[in-house]
Design a protein around this motif. Structure first.
Motif, PDB file in Angstrom:
ATOM      1  N   ARG A 459       0.874  -1.171   0.000  1.00 21.59           N
ATOM      2  CA  ARG A 459       0.000   0.000   0.000  1.00 21.59           C
ATOM      3  C   ARG A 459       0.914   1.223   0.000  1.00 21.59           C
ATOM      4  O   ARG A 459       1.946   1.222   0.689  1.00 21.59           O
ATOM      5  N   ARG A 473       0.259  -5.074   2.970  1.00 26.63           N
ATOM      6  CA  ARG A 473      -1.004  -5.615   2.449  1.00 26.63           C
ATOM      7  C   ARG A 473      -1.477  -6.807   3.269  1.00 26.63           C
ATOM      8  O   ARG A 473      -2.668  -7.126   3.286  1.00 26.63           O
ATOM      9  N   ASP A 474      -0.548  -7.481   3.920  1.00 20.50           N
ATOM     10  CA  ASP A 474      -0.848  -8.671   4.713  1.00 20.50           C
ATOM     11  C   ASP A 474       0.279  -8.856   5.717  1.00 20.50           C
ATOM     12  O   ASP A 474       1.188  -8.020   5.826  1.00 20.50           O
ATOM     13  N   ALA A 475       0.233  -9.985   6.423  1.00 18.36           N
ATOM     14  CA  ALA A 475       1.246 -10.222   7.455  1.00 18.36           C
ATOM     15  C   ALA A 475       2.652 -10.232   6.867  1.00 18.36           C
ATOM     16  O   ALA A 475       3.591  -9.669   7.443  1.00 18.36           O
ATOM     17  N   THR A 477       3.856  -8.773   4.036  1.00 21.31           N
ATOM     18  CA  THR A 477       4.352  -7.454   3.614  1.00 21.31           C
ATOM     19  C   THR A 477       4.481  -6.493   4.797  1.00 21.31           C
ATOM     20  O   THR A 477       5.271  -5.545   4.739  1.00 21.31           O
ATOM     21  N   ASN A 478       3.716  -6.720   5.870  1.00 17.14           N
ATOM     22  CA  ASN A 478       3.937  -5.940   7.100  1.00 17.14           C
ATOM     23  C   ASN A 478       5.364  -6.156   7.607  1.00 17.14           C
ATOM     24  O   ASN A 478       6.057  -5.213   8.003  1.00 17.14           O
ATOM     25  N   GLY A 499      -6.101  -6.141  13.104  1.00 13.37           N
ATOM     26  CA  GLY A 499      -6.301  -6.257  11.659  1.00 13.37           C
ATOM     27  C   GLY A 499      -6.033  -4.938  10.975  1.00 13.37           C
ATOM     28  O   GLY A 499      -6.930  -4.341  10.376  1.00 13.37           O
ATOM     29  N   PRO A 501      -2.717  -2.505   8.904  1.00 15.79           N
ATOM     30  CA  PRO A 501      -1.373  -2.565   8.314  1.00 15.79           C
ATOM     31  C   PRO A 501      -0.343  -1.808   9.145  1.00 15.79           C
ATOM     32  O   PRO A 501      -0.673  -0.856   9.851  1.00 15.79           O
ATOM     33  N   SER A 528      -7.470  -0.443   7.404  1.00 10.84           N
ATOM     34  CA  SER A 528      -7.580  -1.399   8.508  1.00 10.84           C
ATOM     35  C   SER A 528      -8.912  -2.133   8.438  1.00 10.84           C
ATOM     36  O   SER A 528      -9.758  -1.847   7.595  1.00 10.84           O
ATOM     37  N   SER A 529      -9.116  -3.067   9.347  1.00  8.41           N
ATOM     38  CA  SER A 529     -10.370  -3.828   9.403  1.00  8.41           C
ATOM     39  C   SER A 529     -11.551  -2.941   9.783  1.00  8.41           C
ATOM     40  O   SER A 529     -12.708  -3.354   9.647  1.00  8.41           O
ATOM     41  N   GLY A 561       3.860 -10.635  11.149  1.00  7.04           N
ATOM     42  CA  GLY A 561       3.222  -9.390  10.739  1.00  7.04           C
ATOM     43  C   GLY A 561       2.889  -8.461  11.886  1.00  7.04           C
ATOM     44  O   GLY A 561       2.447  -7.334  11.669  1.00  7.04           O
ATOM     45  N   PRO A 644     -10.110  -2.997   2.034  1.00  6.82           N
ATOM     46  CA  PRO A 644     -10.847  -4.262   2.094  1.00  6.82           C
ATOM     47  C   PRO A 644     -12.337  -4.004   2.317  1.00  6.82           C
ATOM     48  O   PRO A 644     -12.723  -3.057   3.008  1.00  6.82           O
TER      49      PRO A 644
END
Length: 651
Positions: A459, A473-475, A477-478, A499, A501, A528-529, A561, A644
């Motif tokens: 991102r 983008r996910d665990a 890439t974090n 949840g 980044p 975020s979530s 992540g 998301p």
């Protein structure tokens, strides 16, 4: 329309097996009733679309058509069973026009693509039972339906790569037709039968049963020579040009004098060859669909205009009849008086008979009367116009009946004119949509994999102060964002919710201003979530890089992540969840999503979105239609930069 031959299938499956083995099944679509697109993720390659048209073709395509808004049941079932599965092999059944794609998920599934006759696409379980076919079919010895055991159709003819001379001899000697037809019916098809005969120098009309042993040996050698490139996989994929085009994986002498265009793979050649035909088919179907849609409104408009004309005619006719009644007042009054006098002595039936007799005798007084009905309504003909007079009403009252009809018609005309205006606007609107849709089909853009910059794997956005902001983008890439790209003078941000980044602001050795920190907070909250959960705002904190650690205390565990934050946190309260999406010029045209203040600094071509109710793909499609008029980006590019979950456009 050309369909893939056994030779084409051999070439394409060898290439697809090398390309797709180890790939992950992503999604499936059905743009036409006989065509399915399956999307794979190939390690090191990324997205790969395979088009499967029952009875026609299978190959990789870089011209994926627009997906239907509402997917049919068959591709949805493929997603259910195959999504996330790993391709184990792609193979040709025997030397037939049947392709098998083996996919391992919770069990091994087989996707069978039949390219003979009208063809089919069939999903099998590991026991070889049919889960669902694209088309249900029944023959005397074979049934294609759910829960049936899949049975291959009987193989016909020779496999040119695996046959014995005596098999060829038996086919030729037992034939009741000429050489060319015998070869064509023996699995070679018309084109390759012509090629084989050309290489032998024999007369193609020679009865096959009359061939000598030497002739059969020559045919055998011609077959071996023609198909030897398949054995060595020395393919030369090309499209024959000028005149009726053809696509081939090997060179044929029959096309020796024809110009051709060569390709790196047979999949590429087949894609160029079939996709133009396919686009025309899609265009035709869309044209028919749009014609039905436009036709529905045009029919409505035609009826409305006919109604308008009818009302105008009513006004004109009724007004004229009312005026004629007054213009012939005395004449009509005399007729009414005569009828009323007669009514005192005679029935209506007798009066009608008297008048009919008088008309026959030519009496002038009776010539104006056309008829009298049982209710005493008199039809007169005055100055060529038939006018109905009620004998129970006065002449002014009879005239008023016609004037009232004209008055009602005038009132109805107002409504009809408004309805016509609305319909004409609908036709104009739908015609614009039709022209735009057909233009996109007529001039498709080949999907060329765009070279991504390193930061586009995450991102990202550029702040209004010019600082690069990255988010995972996910665990996985974090982890990369923090471990590989965070440096001492950067700033780390995280939303106060599970949840979210890991977000960093790249300082480039400079002091990071408050405006950039605020923008990065909006970015962190929006991705975020909290977006999926429909929040309108969220708290975000920021810390310095030395406060971010992956080392837990004794007995604790830090998930992939996730990170441990030590020391005090700087909170930004009530950060709004709202981002802009726009096309910016940053080392080339790129799609950027971030805070509105950052996006509008670099482009006027953007939209603003917030958490909402529109599904992600539909939202991406709407954003694309607004800001990508020149169609320079793909729908997937837009989906990739969205938060998301669902959302709505607010600006």
């Amino acid at each position: 329309m050309k369909t893939m031959s056994n030779v084409d299938v051999f070439a394409v499956t060898n290439e697809l097996n090398e390309l797709l083995t180890g790939a992950r099944v992503d999604k499936a679509y059905q743009p036409l009733k006989d065509t399915v697109i399956v999307r794979f993720h190939v390690p090191g390659e990324g997205r790969v679309d395979i088009v499967m048209q029952a009875g026609v073709r299978i190959h990789r395509t870089r011209y994926p058509p627009e997906n239907p808004r509402t997917p049919p049941s068959f591709p949805m079932l493929l997603r259910k069973y195959l999504k996330g599965g790993i391709v184990r092999s792609v193979s040709q059944h025997g030397f037939d026009r049947i392709v098998e794609i083996k996919v391992e998920r919770d069990q091994e599934y087989t996707l069978v693509v039949e390219l003979f006759s009208k063809g089919n696409i069939i999903l099998l379980n590991q026991e070889g039972e049919i889960i669902l076919p694209l088309k249900r079919k029944t023959w005397s010895d074979r049934r294609i339906a759910s829960h049936e055991k899949y049975a291959y159709p009987p193989s016909r003819g020779l496999n040119p790569l695996k046959y014995e001379l005596h098999e060829l001899t038996e086919i030729l000697k037992n034939s009741d037709t000429d050489l060319i037809r015998t070869l064509a019916r023996s699995g070679f098809g018309g084109l390759y039968a012509e090629e084989i005969v050309l290489r032998t120098g024999l007369d193609k009309e020679t009865p096959a049963s009359d061939l000598s042993s030497e002739d059969i040996q020559r045919i055998h050698e011609a077959i071996r020579e023609t198909f030897s490139p398949l054995e060595s996989l020395d393919l030369k994929p090309h499209i024959i040009k000028d005149g009726e085009e053809d696509v081939l994986p090997i060179e044929l002498r029959i096309y020796k004098k024809r110009p051709r265009e060569y390709f790196e793979s047979f999949n590429d050649a087949a894609d160029e060859f079939f996709s133009s035909v396919f686009r025309e088919e899609i265009k035709r179907i869309h044209e028919e669909r749009w014609a039905r849609e436009v036709g529905r409104f045009e029919k409505r408009l035609r009826i409305q205009k006919e109604t308008l004309e009818k009302f105008r005619k009513t006004i004109e006719t009724s007004t004229r009849k009312g005026e004629l009644i007054y213009a012939n007042y005395q004449r009509i009054q005399e007729i009414l008086d005569s009828i009323r006098d007669a009514r005192e002595r005679y029935s209506w039936k007798e009066i009608r008979k008297i008048i009919a007799d008088a008309r026959k005798r030519g009496l002038p007084e009776a010539q104006d009367i056309i008829e009298i009905d049982p209710m005493g309504r008199i039809t007169l003909e005055i100055e060529g116009e038939r006018i109905q007079i009620d004998s129970k009403l006065s002449i002014p009252e009879n005239a008023e009946v016609y004037y009232e009809k004209a008055k009602k018609a005038r009132k109805k005309i107002e409504g009809v004119l408004m309805a016509i205006e609305r319909t004409e606007k609908e036709i104009e609107k739908i015609t614009r949509r039709k022209d735009e849709a057909l233009r996109n089909i007529t001039v498709p853009r080949k999907r060329v994999k765009r070279e991504m910059k390193w930061f586009e794997k995450f991102r990202w956005f550029l702040s209004s102060d010019g600082f690069l902001v990255l988010g995972g983008r996910d665990a996985g890439t974090n982890e990369i964002v923090v471990k590989r790209h965070m440096e001492p003078r950067d700033i780390y941000l995280h939303s106060d919710i599970h949840g979210a980044p890991s977000v960093i602001i790249k300082s480039q050795g400079k002091e990071i201003p408050e405006t950039t920190i605020q923008e990065a907070a909006v970015f962190a909250a929006s991705f975020s979530s909290a977006w999926t959960r429909g929040f309108s705002s969220l708290d975000v904190y920021w810390v310095h890089p030395e406060q971010v650690s992956k080392t837990p205390k004794s007995g604790e565990f830090v998930a992939r992540g996730a990170f441990i934050i030590r020391g005090s946190r700087n909170y930004i309260r009530g950060v709004p969840l709202k981002i802009a999406v726009g096309i910016v010029d940053y080392d080339g045209e790129r799609l950027m999503s971030g805070p509105q203040s950052a996006v509008e600094k670099r482009t006027d071509n953007y939209v603003v979105i917030k958490p909402g109710y529109t599904k992600k793909e539909a939202l991406a499609r709407e954003i694309k239609s607004r800001i990508d008029k020149e169609n320079i980006l793909t729908l997937e590019d837009f989906i990739r930069v969205l938060p998301p979950g669902k959302g709505d456009i607010v600006q």
